[in-house]
Design an enzyme around this catalytic site. Structure first.
Site, PDB file in Angstrom:
ATOM      1  N   HIS A 153      66.313  60.087  35.694  1.00  0.00           N
ATOM      2  CA  HIS A 153      66.139  61.550  35.364  1.00  0.00           C
ATOM      3  C   HIS A 153      65.258  62.249  36.230  1.00  0.00           C
ATOM      4  O   HIS A 153      64.391  63.169  36.031  1.00  0.00           O
ATOM      5  CB  HIS A 153      65.351  61.205  33.977  1.00  0.00           C
ATOM      6  CG  HIS A 153      66.129  60.505  32.969  1.00  0.00           C
ATOM      7  ND1 HIS A 153      66.991  61.252  32.219  1.00  0.00           N
ATOM      8  CD2 HIS A 153      66.050  59.301  32.420  1.00  0.00           C
ATOM      9  CE1 HIS A 153      67.824  60.563  31.400  1.00  0.00           C
ATOM     10  NE2 HIS A 153      66.852  59.321  31.713  1.00  0.00           N
ATOM     11  N   TRP A 202      25.744  33.812  38.488  1.00  0.00           N
ATOM     12  CA  TRP A 202      26.787  34.726  37.944  1.00  0.00           C
ATOM     13  C   TRP A 202      27.180  34.257  36.416  1.00  0.00           C
ATOM     14  O   TRP A 202      27.470  33.437  36.291  1.00  0.00           O
ATOM     15  CB  TRP A 202      28.048  34.679  38.831  1.00  0.00           C
ATOM     16  CG  TRP A 202      29.165  35.482  38.194  1.00  0.00           C
ATOM     17  CD1 TRP A 202      30.061  35.439  37.393  1.00  0.00           C
ATOM     18  CD2 TRP A 202      29.253  37.023  38.812  1.00  0.00           C
ATOM     19  NE1 TRP A 202      30.928  36.549  37.278  1.00  0.00           N
ATOM     20  CE2 TRP A 202      30.315  37.572  38.099  1.00  0.00           C
ATOM     21  CE3 TRP A 202      28.570  37.767  39.389  1.00  0.00           C
ATOM     22  CZ2 TRP A 202      30.823  38.596  38.095  1.00  0.00           C
ATOM     23  CZ3 TRP A 202      28.980  39.101  39.638  1.00  0.00           C
ATOM     24  CH2 TRP A 202      29.988  39.563  38.968  1.00  0.00           C
ATOM     25  N   LYS A 262      34.044  49.958  44.905  1.00  0.00           N
ATOM     26  CA  LYS A 262      34.362  48.872  43.903  1.00  0.00           C
ATOM     27  C   LYS A 262      34.313  49.283  42.465  1.00  0.00           C
ATOM     28  O   LYS A 262      34.863  48.924  41.717  1.00  0.00           O
ATOM     29  CB  LYS A 262      33.527  47.444  44.430  1.00  0.00           C
ATOM     30  CG  LYS A 262      33.725  46.308  43.549  1.00  0.00           C
ATOM     31  CD  LYS A 262      35.394  46.257  43.519  1.00  0.00           C
ATOM     32  CE  LYS A 262      35.704  44.933  42.752  1.00  0.00           C
ATOM     33  NZ  LYS A 262      37.247  44.942  42.645  1.00  0.00           N
ATOM     34  N   GLU A 302      46.664  51.695  47.458  1.00  0.00           N
ATOM     35  CA  GLU A 302      45.227  51.814  47.734  1.00  0.00           C
ATOM     36  C   GLU A 302      44.562  50.741  49.079  1.00  0.00           C
ATOM     37  O   GLU A 302      43.674  51.229  49.600  1.00  0.00           O
ATOM     38  CB  GLU A 302      44.548  51.495  46.491  1.00  0.00           C
ATOM     39  CG  GLU A 302      44.483  49.986  46.028  1.00  0.00           C
ATOM     40  CD  GLU A 302      43.494  49.517  45.005  1.00  0.00           C
ATOM     41  OE1 GLU A 302      42.665  50.178  44.988  1.00  0.00           O
ATOM     42  OE2 GLU A 302      43.856  48.605  44.231  1.00  0.00           O
ATOM     43  N   ARG A 336      28.647  34.884  45.575  1.00  0.00           N
ATOM     44  CA  ARG A 336      28.936  34.119  44.514  1.00  0.00           C
ATOM     45  C   ARG A 336      28.455  34.378  43.179  1.00  0.00           C
ATOM     46  O   ARG A 336      28.925  33.982  42.003  1.00  0.00           O
ATOM     47  CB  ARG A 336      28.910  32.472  44.851  1.00  0.00           C
ATOM     48  CG  ARG A 336      29.566  32.097  46.006  1.00  0.00           C
ATOM     49  CD  ARG A 336      29.145  30.520  46.270  1.00  0.00           C
ATOM     50  NE  ARG A 336      29.732  29.982  45.062  1.00  0.00           N
ATOM     51  CZ  ARG A 336      31.148  29.377  45.067  1.00  0.00           C
ATOM     52  NH1 ARG A 336      31.810  29.817  46.008  1.00  0.00           N
ATOM     53  NH2 ARG A 336      31.586  28.705  44.095  1.00  0.00           N
ATOM     54  N   CYS A 352      28.983  30.585  40.640  1.00  0.00           N
ATOM     55  CA  CYS A 352      27.581  31.002  41.003  1.00  0.00           C
ATOM     56  C   CYS A 352      27.405  29.994  42.236  1.00  0.00           C
ATOM     57  O   CYS A 352      28.399  29.307  42.754  1.00  0.00           O
ATOM     58  CB  CYS A 352      26.590  29.977  40.088  1.00  0.00           C
ATOM     59  SG  CYS A 352      26.799  30.384  38.392  1.00  0.00           S
ATOM     60  N   LYS A 377      48.324  48.619  44.118  1.00  0.00           N
ATOM     61  CA  LYS A 377      47.812  47.661  45.048  1.00  0.00           C
ATOM     62  C   LYS A 377      48.273  48.343  46.536  1.00  0.00           C
ATOM     63  O   LYS A 377      47.547  48.211  47.470  1.00  0.00           O
ATOM     64  CB  LYS A 377      48.309  46.348  44.818  1.00  0.00           C
ATOM     65  CG  LYS A 377      47.678  45.761  43.539  1.00  0.00           C
ATOM     66  CD  LYS A 377      46.344  45.146  44.046  1.00  0.00           C
ATOM     67  CE  LYS A 377      45.129  45.754  43.645  1.00  0.00           C
ATOM     68  NZ  LYS A 377      44.825  46.253  42.436  1.00  0.00           N
ATOM     69  N   ASN A 399      27.137  25.007  38.721  1.00  0.00           N
ATOM     70  CA  ASN A 399      28.346  25.988  38.826  1.00  0.00           C
ATOM     71  C   ASN A 399      29.209  25.595  38.142  1.00  0.00           C
ATOM     72  O   ASN A 399      29.841  24.463  38.479  1.00  0.00           O
ATOM     73  CB  ASN A 399      28.674  26.384  40.194  1.00  0.00           C
ATOM     74  CG  ASN A 399      29.767  27.353  40.327  1.00  0.00           C
ATOM     75  OD1 ASN A 399      29.805  28.069  39.715  1.00  0.00           O
ATOM     76  ND2 ASN A 399      30.561  26.936  41.522  1.00  0.00           N
ATOM     77  N   GLY A 400      29.944  26.253  37.068  1.00  0.00           N
ATOM     78  CA  GLY A 400      30.785  26.007  36.390  1.00  0.00           C
ATOM     79  C   GLY A 400      30.654  26.481  34.769  1.00  0.00           C
ATOM     80  O   GLY A 400      29.650  27.096  34.642  1.00  0.00           O
ATOM     81  N   GLU A 424      50.680  48.254  38.509  1.00  0.00           N
ATOM     82  CA  GLU A 424      49.938  47.633  39.100  1.00  0.00           C
ATOM     83  C   GLU A 424      50.188  47.511  40.555  1.00  0.00           C
ATOM     84  O   GLU A 424      49.459  47.403  41.542  1.00  0.00           O
ATOM     85  CB  GLU A 424      49.575  46.349  38.650  1.00  0.00           C
ATOM     86  CG  GLU A 424      48.486  45.661  39.171  1.00  0.00           C
ATOM     87  CD  GLU A 424      47.047  46.275  39.757  1.00  0.00           C
ATOM     88  OE1 GLU A 424      46.850  47.335  39.048  1.00  0.00           O
ATOM     89  OE2 GLU A 424      46.306  45.689  40.227  1.00  0.00           O
TER      90      GLU A 424
HETATM   91  C1  AGP Z   1      41.796  48.352  41.499  1.00  0.00           C
HETATM   92  O1  AGP Z   1      42.042  47.755  42.448  1.00  0.00           O
HETATM   93  C2  AGP Z   1      40.688  49.461  41.688  1.00  0.00           C
HETATM   94  N1  AGP Z   1      39.746  48.685  42.196  1.00  0.00           N
HETATM   95  C3  AGP Z   1      40.333  50.275  40.604  1.00  0.00           C
HETATM   96  O2  AGP Z   1      41.528  50.707  40.034  1.00  0.00           O
HETATM   97  C4  AGP Z   1      39.686  49.724  39.385  1.00  0.00           C
HETATM   98  O3  AGP Z   1      40.311  48.790  38.627  1.00  0.00           O
HETATM   99  C5  AGP Z   1      38.954  50.752  38.630  1.00  0.00           C
HETATM  100  O4  AGP Z   1      38.097  51.695  39.160  1.00  0.00           O
HETATM  101  C6  AGP Z   1      38.374  50.283  36.973  1.00  0.00           C
HETATM  102  O5  AGP Z   1      37.445  49.477  37.704  1.00  0.00           O
HETATM  103  P1  AGP Z   1      36.399  48.484  36.407  1.00  0.00           P
HETATM  104  O6  AGP Z   1      37.546  47.400  36.017  1.00  0.00           O
HETATM  105  O7  AGP Z   1      35.380  47.917  37.138  1.00  0.00           O
HETATM  106  O8  AGP Z   1      36.141  49.461  35.193  1.00  0.00           O
END
Ligand code: AGP
Length: 607
Positions: free
Chosen positions: A503, A74, A602, A487, A27, A2, A484, A100-101, A480
């Site tokens: 394979h 938050w 996002k 993307e 925040r 927060c 990263k 905050n915490g 993962e």
């Molecule tokens: C990951 O870096 C991306 N931003 C994306 O794959 C994300 O994880 C995915 O859209 C799921 O989002 P969520 O966790 O908010 O459901």
């Protein structure tokens, strides 16, 4: 996470408080409030949603008081609502607090205070602080706050204002940030520098275990026992935008570095010596005895966390687990019924595909547990049970601290299920808990290798393809790491189970093809080394990743990144961090928009 602010000086407080909170909205932004002391009355204004709602609530005829505190929330404990918004008061409106915490022992303290006759109005942990100050107050606000600090456990940056001690603010911090701004006859308190840059560039940066008492005449800093502390004034050179990122160039790097705190906060109140406590999950033994299958359903990075969750739940709780991509789940006629546990993982809690999968699972009678980072999100409200990750807002599109705290959520859930089913002994659960408690500090150790990884990233600037390989949990992390890199740097990257390369994909490995090989899982280590040798035999350039103390990997690869030793089941939380840093620095070197990569959002709230 927060945002808190405080002001005392020679100007009207409310505009300064609101302006500061606006700078702290990154925040947290699910509710906000301010409290001022006006003619010896504490006046509190609160609203749900962003700061603009608070401004509407305040209107133009707000108090002209010169002293006040404010908060933008938050949510961790208690969903977003006006009653849960800070500031929080005691019974008699003599004391008001912003925080905050996370107060880890708030429930037991709240029970004791209720027994003593205190009346609570909110679901928050923070309200306990206001009633504790009231309970301890015996004429000296500073002394009362000191006693509170001896009573509470957890993380906090808190500011207290009282009409019984009208001309001072008393604040304290432990594990949550706080700065004191030094003006001309006026002083500021804030979660970070962002909030006060419009008024001063001279600040004290408080350390953990420090208290501060501020009056119009000045600032007194001490430790929690009252021993005075002296501080150098920090002259801020940042601009406002840089300050919002805590001095980091991008939110993503800031959030990568927030992981030790996020991991620590996410375990607060949930780990006993040999027992997991998940207050938001009330799966009984009888209910769990009815469960014969688990699905983990998510998208993107959250789905990668589910891949790890599968291994942990199967290994510890002995339940069969399928991991589904949410956009596929409901179209493949999944075998879901009242004997199915469906775990949905979502940082935002608003991803359309994941939400649709949750609703489908509920329609078919499944018990649904959510792992999410946003209190009050749709997923958190529609699931039967919730495990919140307490990573704080994640602004960068590329998920980092949310992923590692999701992994932590998988560990907690796997242990909890094993605990309820009795498939793990208390001793074994205790061993995992002991190793988990070390993870935040170990994550910091990995982060301390940043410059080495930044150097390695330079060799990726003109790369077109990259491969990530690993076995077992290393493969899940390879997935993962691959996401990263692609993307945010737009390099084509793929992840493969190391044993699967021969394979087909091995045909793509040629001279200098970059391969990142994860080799931590002890039971398949030798097999992984064989796969590394397969790619080296095709002249690939291999960056290996393994536990500190393992001297054999360096003989088979070009570079090695070491992580602190931990249980294989916990290693994904650490092995992903170098991959996050690598992707970040490659993206920066290639001039990409790190925080807002092309074509992405996002939270994907459309199918
Ligand atoms: C990951 O870096 C991306 N931003 C994306 O794959 C994300 O994880 C995915 O859209 C799921 O989002 P969520 O966790 O908010 O459901």
């Amino acid at each position: 996470m927060c945002g808190i602010v405080g002001y005392i000086g020679n100007k009207v407080a409310i505009p300064i408080l609101v302006d500061g909170l606006k700078k702290l909205e990154y925040r947290g932004y699910d509710s906000a409030g301010v409290a001022v002391l006006d003619h010896n009355e504490i006046i509190v204004s609160k609203s749900v949603g962003k700061l603009v709602a608070l401004e509407e609530e305040l209107g133009v005829n707000y108090s002209q008081s010169y002293i006040g505190i404010g908060h933008t929330r938050w949510a961790t404990h208690g969903r977003p609502s006006k009653v849960n918004a800070h500031p929080h008061c005691d019974c008699g409106q003599d004391f008001v607090v912003v925080h905050n915490g996370i107060i880890e022992n708030y429930l037991e303290l709240k029970d004791k205070l209720i027994e003593k006759g205190h009346q609570f109005v909110s679901e928050t942990d923070t309200e306990v602080l206001a009633h504790l100050v009231e309970d301890y107050y015996a004429g000296d606000l500073e002394e009362a706050v000191r006693n509170v600090l001896k009573t509470i456990h957890g993380s906090y940056a808190m500011v207290v204002l009282s009409r019984k001690d009208p001309d001072r603010l008393v604040a304290a911090r432990k594990d949550s940030p706080m700065v004191v701004g030094l003006g001309d006859g006026e002083y500021f308190i804030a979660s970070d520098i962002t909030a006060i840059l419009n008024y001063t560039r001279k600040v004290y940066i408080l350390d953990d275990g420090e208290m501060v008492v501020i009056t119009k005449d000045g600032v007194k800093i001490s430790d929690f026992e009252g021993t005075p502390r002296t501080k150098d004034v920090f002259d801020v050179k940042w601009d406002a935008v840089a300050a919002e990122k805590g001095g980091y160039e991008h939110f993503m790097l800031k959030e990568i570095h927030e992981q030790p705190r996020a991991l620590k906060d996410t375990m607060l109140g949930r780990l006993e010596e040999e027992r997991i406590v998940l207050q938001e999950v009330d799966l009984t033994l009888e209910e769990l005895a009815q469960i014969n299958k688990v699905y983990i359903v998510a998208c993107g990075t959250a789905w990668h966390a589910g891949l790890v969750g599968k291994t942990l739940i199967e290994r510890w709780a002995r339940l069969p687990v399928e991991v589904d991509i949410a956009s596929e789940f409901r179209y493949r006629s999944p075998l879901v019924d009242e004997h199915t546990l469906v775990v949905v993982v979502s940082q935002s809690g608003e991803t359309a595909d994941t939400l649709a999968a949750l609703r489908e699972a509920k329609n078919q009678g499944a018990r649904v547990v959510a792992v999410t980072n946003v209190v009050g999100s749709t997923v958190s409200r529609e699931a039967h049970d919730v495990i919140f990750t307490w990573a704080g807002p994640e602004i960068a599109v590329a998920s980092t601290k949310a992923y590692t705290t999701q992994l932590e959520g998988m560990v907690l859930l796997g242990l909890y299920l094993a605990q309820v089913k009795g498939t793990l002994s208390s001793k074994k659960i205790g061993e995992v808990i002991s190793a988990l408690k070390k993870i935040p500090a170990q994550a910091q150790e990995v982060l301390d290798q940043e410059s080495l990884i930044k150097e390695l990233a330079k060799s990726f600037v003109n790369v077109e393809d990259a491969f990530f390989i690993g076995r077992s949990l290393d493969w899940a992390v390879a997935m993962e790491g691959s996401l990263k890199l692609k993307e945010i740097s737009y390099i084509h990257a793929e992840a493969y189970a190391a044993g699967e390369l021969k394979h087909g994909t091995l045909a793509l490995i040629t001279e200098n093809t970059p391969v990142i090989a994860l080799a931590t899982q002890r039971d398949v280590y030798d097999k992984t080394i064989s796969n590394v040798k397969e790619v080296k035999a095709r002249d690939a350039r291999v960056i290996g990743l393994t536990y500190k103390g393992n001297t054999s990997l360096s003989k088979s690869v070009d570079h090695v990144i070491y992580i602190p030793e931990t249980l294989d089941e916990l290693s994904p939380i650490l092995t992903v961090i170098p991959l996050q840093l690598l992707s970040y620095y490659v993206s920066v070197a290639r001039g990409c928009d790190v925080d807002k990569p092309r074509n992405l959002a996002k939270s994907v709230t459309v199918e």
